[in-house]
Enzyme design. Structure first.
Site, PDB file in Angstrom:
ATOM      1  CG  HIS A   1      -0.733   2.447  -9.223  1.00 38.08           C
ATOM      2  ND1 HIS A   1      -0.895   1.977  -7.941  1.00 38.08           N
ATOM      3  CD2 HIS A   1      -1.809   3.250  -9.466  1.00 38.08           C
ATOM      4  CE1 HIS A   1      -2.016   2.476  -7.425  1.00 38.08           C
ATOM      5  NE2 HIS A   1      -2.583   3.255  -8.328  1.00 38.08           N
TER       6      HIS A   1
ATOM      7  CG  LEU B   1       8.745 -17.588  -3.170  1.00 35.59           C
ATOM      8  CD1 LEU B   1       8.756 -17.588  -1.645  1.00 35.59           C
ATOM      9  CD2 LEU B   1       9.172 -16.206  -3.673  1.00 35.59           C
TER      10      LEU B   1
ATOM     11  CG  ASP C   1      -2.046   0.983   1.117  1.00 38.34           C
ATOM     12  OD1 ASP C   1      -2.390   1.382  -0.016  1.00 38.34           O
ATOM     13  OD2 ASP C   1      -2.581   1.377   2.175  1.00 38.34           O
TER      14      ASP C   1
HETATM   15  C1  IPE Z   1      -5.434  -2.640  -0.034  1.00 41.60           C
HETATM   16  O1  IPE Z   1      -5.083  -1.323  -0.231  1.00 41.60           O
HETATM   17  C2  IPE Z   1      -5.432  -3.372  -1.330  1.00 41.60           C
HETATM   18  C3  IPE Z   1      -4.140  -3.504  -2.011  1.00 41.60           C
HETATM   19  C4  IPE Z   1      -2.992  -3.127  -1.563  1.00 41.60           C
HETATM   20  C5  IPE Z   1      -4.209  -4.130  -3.292  1.00 41.60           C
HETATM   21  P1  IPE Z   1      -6.178  -0.155  -0.324  1.00 41.60           P
HETATM   22  O2  IPE Z   1      -5.435   1.111  -0.445  1.00 41.60           O
HETATM   23  O3  IPE Z   1      -7.158  -0.447  -1.388  1.00 41.60           O
HETATM   24  O4  IPE Z   1      -6.894  -0.277   1.080  1.00 41.60           O
HETATM   25  P2  IPE Z   1      -7.883   0.746   1.812  1.00 41.60           P
HETATM   26  O5  IPE Z   1      -8.989   1.046   0.870  1.00 41.60           O
HETATM   27  O6  IPE Z   1      -7.100   1.979   2.135  1.00 41.60           O
HETATM   28  O7  IPE Z   1      -8.306   0.014   3.047  1.00 41.60           O
HETATM   29  C1  IPE Z   2      -1.693   0.281  -3.321  1.00 44.48           C
HETATM   30  O1  IPE Z   2      -1.478   1.644  -3.339  1.00 44.48           O
HETATM   31  C2  IPE Z   2      -2.012  -0.265  -4.684  1.00 44.48           C
HETATM   32  C3  IPE Z   2      -3.404  -0.692  -4.843  1.00 44.48           C
HETATM   33  C4  IPE Z   2      -4.328  -0.630  -3.944  1.00 44.48           C
HETATM   34  C5  IPE Z   2      -3.765  -1.225  -6.130  1.00 44.48           C
HETATM   35  P1  IPE Z   2      -2.675   2.699  -3.292  1.00 44.48           P
HETATM   36  O2  IPE Z   2      -3.107   2.990  -4.689  1.00 44.48           O
HETATM   37  O3  IPE Z   2      -3.750   2.255  -2.399  1.00 44.48           O
HETATM   38  O4  IPE Z   2      -1.934   3.943  -2.706  1.00 44.48           O
HETATM   39  P2  IPE Z   2      -2.511   4.961  -1.605  1.00 44.48           P
HETATM   40  O5  IPE Z   2      -2.933   4.153  -0.432  1.00 44.48           O
HETATM   41  O6  IPE Z   2      -3.648   5.679  -2.252  1.00 44.48           O
HETATM   42  O7  IPE Z   2      -1.356   5.843  -1.307  1.00 44.48           O
HETATM   43 MG    MG Z   3      -4.097   2.490  -0.430  1.00 45.55          MG
END
Ligand code: IPE
Ligand code: IPE
Ligand code: MG
Length: 256
Positions: free
Chosen positions: A41, A135, A24
């Site tokens: 991303h 793995l 995240d």
């Molecule tokens: C969780 O991250 C999902 C992934 C990392 C793929 P999110 O950024 O979507 O989670 P929330 O919405 O903040 O809980």
């Molecule tokens: C995690 O990073 C990737 C996915 C959930 C696909 P985020 O896109 O949630 O990044 P933040 O949390 O908005 O910074």
């Molecule tokens: Mg996020």
């Protein structure tokens, strides 16, 4: 799908057999730099590579990464489209390299909701890496823990209705075996890592995280590297996993 047939853990106490990561913080990492979220991303691909290598180096047997949740379908369509495009590109580019390192790939999540091109790439990756056992890499795409539990419950109910399963035989083992990781023959999570500063599970592997050790960092996923990973592993090695027992019981077990 064939079970993974894992060897026994090298040193169960010190090295987690199964590491789960919620990758995240990509969007905020980019926004802090004045860049579009897409840049975050894209920057999130390289840490996946280094994390896989580090798992192999440290003797972790299973790595499960959260790439796209069932709730992520609620993001703006352009962002969802970009994430799907990146996943497709990464699958096209990385699978041979991962296969060369002895990585076996699995995917969990609702494939019915995914574009056909991605599903085809996932199936190709699973086939190409089928013989590997260094793995087990599980990529969760379109995955939700509640979806997983609902699917498992539905499967067992179907077996009961068909007369192939007795109601009384539904127990913890049976339900666990009907869920995504159980079907793959993979063990529950030992260590849960979440980058990006949030302290929540976000509907990941609800069943399989029941006794995982939780580790959170403010480091955003694009900045996650071997040093940060080692901090999590060192912290894990110092934890006492009592699973309901007392500290004294654990000490007595060590002496024996
Ligand atoms: C969780 O991250 C999902 C992934 C990392 C793929 P999110 O950024 O979507 O989670 P929330 O919405 O903040 O809980
Ligand atoms: C995690 O990073 C990737 C996915 C959930 C696909 P985020 O896109 O949630 O990044 P933040 O949390 O908005 O910074
Ligand atoms: Mg996020």
């Amino acid at each position: 799908m064939a079970a993974a047939n894992l060897p026994p853990a090298a040193d169960a106490a010190a090295v987690p057999r199964h590491v789960v990561i919620v990758m995240d913080g990509n969007g905020r990492w980019a926004q802090r730099r004045g860049l579009p979220r897409a840049a975050g991303h894209r920057a999130g691909v390289a840490p996946v590579r280094s994390t896989v290598r580090h798992c192999v180096a440290r003797g972790v047997q299973v790595l499960t990464i959260f790439a796209f949740s069932s709730e992520n379908w609620s993001r703006p369509p352009q962002e969802v489209g970009l994430l799907m495009q990146l996943l497709l590109e990464a699958l096209g580019r990385e699978v041979d390299e991962l296969g060369g390192q002895g990585v076996r790939m699995h995917f969990i999540g609702d494939r019915g909701a995914l574009p056909a091109t991605i599903v085809a790439a996932m199936e190709r990756a699973e086939q190409r890496t089928l013989q590997n056992d260094r793995l087990q890499l599980v990529v969760a795409i379109g995955y939700g823990g509640r979806w997983d539990l609902a699917c498992g419950a539905r499967q067992l109910a179907t077996e009961v209705l068909a007369g192939t399963l007795a109601l009384a035989d539904i127990d913890v083992e049976r339900l666990g075996g009907a869920l995504s990781l159980g079907q793959l023959g993979l063990p529950d999570a030992d260590l849960f890592i979440r980058t990006g500063g949030e302290r929540r599970l976000s509907n990941f592997l609800l069943w399989n995280l029941a006794y995982a050790e939780l580790w959170f960092t403010d480091v955003a996923w694009p900045d996650f590297d071997e040093q940060v990973f080692d901090l999590a592993l060192a912290d894990y090695a110092g934890r006492q996993r009592r699973i309901g027992r007392t500290g004294d019981q654990m000490e007595a077990q060590k002496v024996c």
